[in-house]
Motif scaffolding. Structure first.
Motif, PDB file in Angstrom:
ATOM      1  N   UNK A  66       0.801  -1.229   0.000  1.00  0.00           N
ATOM      2  CA  UNK A  66       0.000   0.000   0.000  1.00  0.00           C
ATOM      3  C   UNK A  66       0.832   1.276   0.000  1.00  0.00           C
ATOM      4  N   UNK A  67       1.719   1.466   0.988  1.00  0.00           N
ATOM      5  CA  UNK A  67       2.440   2.736   1.014  1.00  0.00           C
ATOM      6  C   UNK A  67       3.187   2.994  -0.283  1.00  0.00           C
ATOM      7  N   UNK A  68       3.808   1.935  -0.814  1.00  0.00           N
ATOM      8  CA  UNK A  68       4.611   2.108  -2.014  1.00  0.00           C
ATOM      9  C   UNK A  68       3.764   2.612  -3.170  1.00  0.00           C
ATOM     10  N   UNK A  69       2.596   2.017  -3.354  1.00  0.00           N
ATOM     11  CA  UNK A  69       1.758   2.409  -4.479  1.00  0.00           C
ATOM     12  C   UNK A  69       1.032   3.725  -4.184  1.00  0.00           C
ATOM     13  N   UNK A  70       0.445   3.824  -3.005  1.00  0.00           N
ATOM     14  CA  UNK A  70      -0.427   4.975  -2.732  1.00  0.00           C
ATOM     15  C   UNK A  70       0.341   6.283  -2.572  1.00  0.00           C
ATOM     16  N   UNK A  71       1.559   6.229  -2.052  1.00  0.00           N
ATOM     17  CA  UNK A  71       2.321   7.476  -1.918  1.00  0.00           C
ATOM     18  C   UNK A  71       2.550   8.110  -3.274  1.00  0.00           C
ATOM     19  N   UNK A  72       2.742   7.274  -4.296  1.00  0.00           N
ATOM     20  CA  UNK A  72       2.947   7.797  -5.636  1.00  0.00           C
ATOM     21  C   UNK A  72       1.628   8.173  -6.279  1.00  0.00           C
ATOM     22  N   UNK A  73       0.632   7.333  -6.059  1.00  0.00           N
ATOM     23  CA  UNK A  73      -0.620   7.500  -6.789  1.00  0.00           C
ATOM     24  C   UNK A  73      -1.503   8.567  -6.162  1.00  0.00           C
ATOM     25  N   UNK A  74      -1.593   8.582  -4.865  1.00  0.00           N
ATOM     26  CA  UNK A  74      -2.453   9.554  -4.180  1.00  0.00           C
ATOM     27  C   UNK A  74      -1.628  10.227  -3.084  1.00  0.00           C
ATOM     28  N   UNK A  75      -0.660  11.045  -3.486  1.00  0.00           N
ATOM     29  CA  UNK A  75       0.249  11.617  -2.483  1.00  0.00           C
ATOM     30  C   UNK A  75      -0.462  12.488  -1.459  1.00  0.00           C
ATOM     31  N   UNK A  76      -1.649  12.956  -1.827  1.00  0.00           N
ATOM     32  CA  UNK A  76      -2.377  13.831  -0.911  1.00  0.00           C
ATOM     33  C   UNK A  76      -2.931  13.076   0.296  1.00  0.00           C
ATOM     34  N   UNK A  77      -3.040  11.758   0.180  1.00  0.00           N
ATOM     35  CA  UNK A  77      -3.593  10.981   1.295  1.00  0.00           C
ATOM     36  C   UNK A  77      -2.536  10.812   2.384  1.00  0.00           C
ATOM     37  N   UNK A  78      -2.996  10.765   3.626  1.00  0.00           N
ATOM     38  CA  UNK A  78      -2.059  10.667   4.747  1.00  0.00           C
ATOM     39  C   UNK A  78      -1.692   9.196   4.997  1.00  0.00           C
ATOM     40  N   UNK A  79      -0.428   8.832   4.798  1.00  0.00           N
ATOM     41  CA  UNK A  79      -0.039   7.430   5.014  1.00  0.00           C
ATOM     42  C   UNK A  79      -0.231   6.996   6.468  1.00  0.00           C
ATOM     43  N   UNK A  80      -0.133   7.942   7.400  1.00  0.00           N
ATOM     44  CA  UNK A  80      -0.295   7.544   8.801  1.00  0.00           C
ATOM     45  C   UNK A  80      -1.660   6.898   9.013  1.00  0.00           C
TER      46      UNK A  80
END
Ligand SMILES: Nc1ncnc2c1ncn2[C@@H]1O[C@H](COP(=O)(O)O)[C@@H](O)[C@H]1O
Ligand SMILES: Nc1ncnc2c1ncn2[C@@H]1O[C@H](COP(=O)(O)O)[C@@H](O)[C@H]1O
Ligand SMILES: Nc1ncnc2c1ncn2[C@@H]1O[C@H](COP(=O)(O)O)[C@@H](O)[C@H]1O
Ligand code: NA
Ligand code: NA
Ligand code: NA
Lengths: 101, 363, 363, 101, 363, 101
Positions: free
Chosen positions: B304-318
């Motif tokens: 998840x973090x790997x894909x989502x940080x790139x794809x939806x950087x606006x979302x908070x990974x925390x």
């Protein structure tokens, strides 16, 4: 041997933003850079203790004065709001300035 | 055995106990840590082992039997992702980005959870269909792709709207700009799609399935010691580290809010039980049913973090890492697995007609 | 079994398939990667396992039987290195530095190739002489030493020539300078020699042979699980990474030119087949013959860069790494191994007199 | 506390040239340095993704102005042509200048 | 078997031979090295294996039998630490800081030494009491805590003295300052105490003992391959690295001086033999007695630097690391282990009354 | 975009002193830092080849001029005598000076 003035841009950011930074460098015809993993602390909290993807990297770029402005501006505009990132600029001297044009 | 007995039994396995040890170590601020290289290697190893095992099993049963379950899993996974989004956006009042990110984290599957599930069943002496590894491989990138696609739609719409508003007001000729950004957003979409499919988890998993299928039980013999006999031991090592990381995340759990805590417990339960019923209906074995349910119940915290940080950087990974790893993962492997096994065992004992009757009634 | 069947059989082993998976992963730009610490550890492990195995076997057979094969291997290896140089320099038109670097890369031996060879034979149920590990240990630094020595001769000559030309023209008294540089070149030669012999591969290999010889089969028992039973599994992991690196190198293969591609395929074939015939003549077993051939056929891609970058910095590493790892290694483990086994099997079936007759005829 | 001016020499080069750089430092009586592994991109292409020996290192040396010239000159002369290498110099201040003489 | 025979036998085991190989590699300046991630992971693995094994054994025997040996070990360990201090300070003329640091290094226990001891016994086919792992866990932080406590007392006293002298002379009102520093020294003491107890070695060891106790032999089955069968192999790998580090330290041995060299040999011998007699008197088995002696004989070289650098930063780590790893460790695993086993075997053969008579005589 | 002057403090020290340095930073309300492992050579000999605890770390801190003096003073006073440690200061420019106050 004569030393010539150039700029050193140092970017410390989360590892998953590395790609973005390097892409921006590429867009401005800066192909050289050096990068290594690091841990750190900042506004976004302690980074580097947990999952691999939550580490930081430090990216160093030697580049001519005239490209510095555009590169930092684009990094600031596109990455500052969403990523854990810090950037600073310093003055350094090199032997072969043409290598970094 | 009753559910509570099974849960207790499950807690007293090395896997769960070492996971808890990791959590305790983190809570008492111990410097215990599995070196990074090891904890980076173990998921690759686990996926290779899962894939080989699955491939070898599939060689026995063929592809046909897997088609329907896989299609159903895909449809369920997509529906669930959309459902998560609605719940998070409407009831949870999360912003679009966080909603999509969380929705896909829970729509996606957790390879580590899957590994634990396999050895939970092994411990109980229960087999499961080999092709479920193939379903794992297909589901892995799916929820992300959907979430990214949806997010991009939203972002494009927003940008188009902005551009039009801007154009109306100022009547200036920077028409190209908006289209340009939409184009770049499309490029990014394709890039993320590419990366999801070529991600290391998918590649090693599909590769190992094919290799397992190709070499069969006989060709597997010289590497069985590493890829089968050491499997549970490797999970134990990995779960120490996962426990440590989950333990560090516990402080953040308070910050994610009551709603998300509830979500992180209710959604896996719901999805998992739906999965168990559907898989039973489809004729999967008791073990296969549990693994099918686990696929739908699990949340992704490595991919998840790997894909989502790139794809939806606006979302908070925390948000998505904490809930998936700090709440859902422990819940899934400690509580939900035994619960699903109990349910699966019970409904597999129902006469087929009853089950069918139940379902036709229910739907 | 015919050659094609054997090749196909060989491709369908986990080792080769995971190697290919690594290549595919690299080609589709996957982020799959074995963590560095693991891929740095595995060659040490493999060499320790090879050494222990060899030492234990040698305890049974003693040293005497190994003397002739070792001497022959040394002589062949040196002759082949010189031969490579001539081919590369004259036909390939490479400069002196690249020619010596490439010549010694192909004159040297590949420890990973050797490991794969051992498990290829194991898979076929064929034994090989234990002392071949000792030959591996001796050959490892040999071709480098020769190449470095030759390069230094060339460089010294050039410098002497320059100095003389310079002295004649200017008649100035900096006589010492040239000698000084030759001296420093000698120092460097000795330093590189030292480093070749104390290199980790040689140390762990010779050390393990001695330890294996000392402890014997009985003393080996408590560590057999790690150093024997897990051997093939460890190679599989390592070959994923080698596949990935080879895959990344494929782009560079085009750049090395047709001549070097041809060289990277023809030379191993030639050297390997010579090795097979010679070893058969010397009375080695079918398996030992294949391993002997493989020693001569293999090129070094782990030790090479480390030694050659220091010894011949003027040579382009992209040439020797790319050809050894990107072309020769896959060719050796996929095609040449089965080919050599077939040849070895055939000529071992010839009546001894015939073979002798063939040879005396041939020479 | 007073800070004193010294020079910081930063060398980024392929790992197999590290020995050479440190040898040159030693020849000029500079014994202190700090070094870590890095990846990078430059004229010699992307480095650090493949075999261990194809990585870069970054070497940092604090040294007095009067040694800087000789050290950089020798590095440039002996290593620039054959190795992947970049070098820059910057001004830094330290508390104990005698430590770096 | 006589002592010399046993020592020779012990030297010819893979563990000791690979340790020696590491030393040789370091001495000839080879670049052989076990990657950091592996050598950081192995102590964690070894402690987990020791703990699991101990816990499983304790489940059979219960806690009661361990109480007296543990108490005795604690008392002995504290007395020995104080004794080391007196010897080092008075005879060795070391300063307070180095004396306390060295005293506690030798009062503490070495987990790696313990691992080697276990497999030394295994190799001899001798069992030992499982609860000795628990004693290891309790002793691990003990000597440090004592040494830190004593050092802090000394430092506080010094600071108080300074303050008083200062106040008398100058009559100025910075009274608070001294107390503040004593306070900060107390804070530091508690912090170091905390860190000693939550240190990774203690946490993984106690955790694994509890887990082993909980799961028992049956629950252990799925992870036995990793945590028991691979144990000796793992030690071998780790001892290569320890040999390398010890080998590099040999240059420093000259610098630590004759007194400390003597100390590093005599103290383990004395402590170990005392341990053997006491444990025999307490009724431990031959194997348990050797392990008990080894606990007291061993010096800590992994935990020590981590704790002592923070607790007594004024002490020179080159002293305590070099003597513990460079002298005592090799001596313990090569010479002292067989010596203690021989003594233990002999005195276990004495009729109980004789032994008792011997002791009552002696005390 | 305007760049603002701040200071960069670089500390290279043995890994077991890292905690102390970060504690000192905390005491002076400097929460941001970046850190990575390194090897090196200096007055206390070669570091980083043996046991994990005998490595160095490099710690970089961007901080305002007015905190620099106190931080370096305390590091020098409490750590210089007992630890392998080196420290230098340089001038750098950043985009968001308020981030480092
Ligand atoms: N003041 C600082 N000095 C040095 N590095 C910093 C500083 N603040 C932040 N960083 C680094 O930049 C990363 C991201 O910072 P932030 O976005 O503030 O969380 C941190 O994890 C640190 O590695
Ligand atoms: N402009 C640059 N900025 C920072 N680092 C660079 C730059 N150019 C090259 N490097 C580093 O120096 C190494 C060797 O450079 P090169 O010799 O140009 O291949 C690269 O692999 C990078 O790590
Ligand atoms: N002149 C120098 N240039 C760069 N780094 C240094 C220098 N001197 C020391 N260091 C670093 O600081 C660490 C501690 O230095 P020292 O206290 O002198 O042993 C060394 O291990 C190096 O990593
Ligand atoms: Na799911
Ligand atoms: Na060869
Ligand atoms: Na002790």
């Amino acid at each position: 041997m004569k030393l010539y003035d150039v700029k050193l841009l140092s970017v410390t950011c989360e590892i998953l933003a590395q790609k973005n930074v390097i892409e921006i460098l590429g867009k401005h015809q800066v192909s050289g850079y050096t990068v290594w993993e690091a841990e750190g602390n900042g506004d976004k909290g302690i980074r580097g203790k947990g999952l691999q993807n939550e580490k930081n990297v430090k990216i160093e770029v030697i580049l001519p004065q005239n490209k510095l402005q555009d590169v930092t501006e684009e990094i600031a505009r596109t990455l500052f709001s969403d990523y854990a990132i810090v950037l600073y600029v310093s003055d350094v001297k090199v032997l072969r300035p043409e290598k970094f044009d | 055995m009753d559910i509570l007995g099974l849960i207790q039994d499950n807690i007293l396995t090395p896997i769960v106990l070492f996971f808890i040890l990791g959590i305790v170590a983190a809570r008492i601020k111990s410097d215990l840590k599995i070196p990074e290289a090891i904890s980076e290697f173990l998921p690759i190893y686990l996926l290779a082992a899962i894939g080989l095992h699955g491939g070898i099993e599939m060689r026995k049963t063929g592809f046909e039997s897997m088609m329907i379950p896989m299609l159903v899993a895909i449809v369920l996974s997509l529906l669930m992702t959309l459902n998560h989004y609605q719940i998070l956006r409407r009831l949870g009042k999360f912003n679009v980005f966080d909603s999509y990110a969380l929705a896909s984290t829970y729509g996606a599957v957790g390879a580590v959870t899957f590994s634990v599930g396999l050895s939970f069943l092994k411990n109980q002496g229960i087999e499961s269909e080999g092709y479920i590894a193939a379903i794992l491989a297909v589901l892995e990138p799916l929820a992300f792709i959907l979430a990214i696609f949806m997010t991009n739609m939203v972002v494009s719409k927003q940008m188009l709207a902005k551009k039009q508003a801007f154009a109306k007001n100022a009547e200036i000729e920077n028409d190209g700009l908006g289209m340009l950004e939409i184009d770049s957003s499309k490029t990014k979409l394709f890039q993320v799609l590419r990366e999801s499919i070529t991600g290391k988890a998918v590649v090693i998993l599909i590769g190992s399935i094919i290799i397992g299928y190709t070499i069969g039980k006989e060709g597997f013999a010289p590497i069985k010691l590493l890829f089968e006999d050491l499997f549970v031991g490797a999970i134990v090592i990995f779960l120490i580290e996962m426990g440590i990381i989950a333990g560090h995340r516990l402080d953040d759990v308070k910050k994610v809010g009551v709603f998300l805590i509830g979500f992180s417990l209710a959604i896996p339960t719901l999805n998992g039980i739906i999965g168990v019923f559907v898989a039973t209906y489809l004729g999967l074995s008791v073990g296969g049913t549990v693994m099918f349910g686990l696929l739908l119940a699990s949340a992704s915290f490595i991919a998840a973090p790997a894909v989502l940080r790139t794809a939806i950087p606006q979302a908070k990974p925390s948000l998505y890492i904490t809930s998936a790893l700090g709440i859902t993962f422990p819940y899934n492997i400690i509580i939900l697995l035994p619960v699903m096994l109990t349910i699966s065992t019970i409904i597999h004992d129902w006469p087929a007609t009853d089950l069918f009757g139940y379902w036709s009634h229910d739907l």
